[in-house]
Design an enzyme around this catalytic site. Structure first.
Site, PDB file in Angstrom:
ATOM      1  N   ASP A  76      -7.218  51.868  73.974  1.00 51.71           N
ATOM      2  CA  ASP A  76      -8.416  51.389  73.280  1.00 51.71           C
ATOM      3  C   ASP A  76      -8.243  49.932  72.858  1.00 51.71           C
ATOM      4  O   ASP A  76      -8.589  49.548  71.746  1.00 51.71           O
ATOM      5  CB  ASP A  76      -8.743  52.268  72.072  1.00 51.71           C
ATOM      6  CG  ASP A  76     -10.158  52.039  71.547  1.00 51.71           C
ATOM      7  OD1 ASP A  76     -11.008  51.526  72.315  1.00 51.71           O
ATOM      8  OD2 ASP A  76     -10.426  52.363  70.381  1.00 51.71           O
ATOM      9  N   LYS A 136      -3.265  56.284  56.798  1.00 54.02           N
ATOM     10  CA  LYS A 136      -4.220  56.819  57.757  1.00 54.02           C
ATOM     11  C   LYS A 136      -4.158  58.329  57.712  1.00 54.02           C
ATOM     12  O   LYS A 136      -3.072  58.917  57.649  1.00 54.02           O
ATOM     13  CB  LYS A 136      -3.915  56.316  59.170  1.00 54.02           C
ATOM     14  CG  LYS A 136      -4.981  56.703  60.180  1.00 54.02           C
ATOM     15  CD  LYS A 136      -4.790  55.987  61.498  1.00 54.02           C
ATOM     16  CE  LYS A 136      -5.883  56.372  62.488  1.00 54.02           C
ATOM     17  NZ  LYS A 136      -5.707  55.712  63.790  1.00 54.02           N
TER      18      LYS A 136
END
Length: 198
Positions: free
Chosen positions: A125, A28
């Protein structure tokens, strides 16, 4: 060598091959977020990696390594988690019984999130797309890109909610309580609300 690219939260993730150990991993790196300075994104990204690395739980994706590319931009590596996102599993169901059969997976995600809360970390989230269901019973909570420690203030400005998509420092509209949408500091109750919405 990148094999497949994907975007999530504030970062860009791609599948790669770890040549030292001989395994598939996910790397990432920072993506682009409108109206957020690059330095703030970089600091937030590195904080995300360090906080996520503190979470050692079988239901939370691990951080294997934090590093920098030759141009100085940070990245981190995670195990490749193979599985179906919960939202896709829900979409495949055709009866109430099939949906009820998914509840143990949601309960497993709740246990992983409870562990994170015990360590002072809020996901912010949670949604079905961030819960992966492995073929052998694994339930993994992923994409901790909006992670918020309870003992630190939010470090990115709250962006307006737009079409239910994830925004820097906010979350996903369909799964967040009004307090989170209004920019309230990280609180475990936002994750509890999101799990209930899930």
């Amino acid at each position: 060598a990148p094999l497949r690219a994907a975007h999530s939260g504030m970062g860009r993730a791609f599948q790669a091959w770890d040549r030292r150990i001989g395994r598939a991993v996910v790397i990432k790196q920072i993506g682009e977020v409108a109206d957020v300075p690059a330095a703030a994104l970089r600091a937030r990204f590195e904080r995300e990696a360090r906080i996520t690395a503190r979470l050692q739980h079988p239901g939370i994706v691990a951080v294997l390594e934090l590093g920098r590319w030759p141009d100085g931009e940070p990245f981190y590596a995670m195990p490749l988690v193979e599985g179906e996102p919960l939202d896709e599993a829900i979409a495949r169901t055709t009866s109430a019984a099939e949906r009820l059969a998914l509840l143990p997976r949601v309960a497993a995600a709740a246990e992983a999130v409870a562990y994170a809360h015990d360590r002072g970390v809020v996901h912010r989230d949670l949604k079905p797309a961030n819960i992966l269901l492995g073929r052998f019973g694994e339930t993994i909570v992923i994409d901790w890109g909006l992670v918020g420690p309870l003992d630190e203030p939010a470090d990115l400005p709250v962006a307006p909610i737009d079409d239910g998509l994830t925004r820097a420092g906010v979350g996903t509209a369909a799964y967040m309580p009004p307090e989170q949408a209004a920019g309230a500091p990280p609180d475990p109750r936002v994750d509890v609300y999101a799990l209930g919405a899930t």
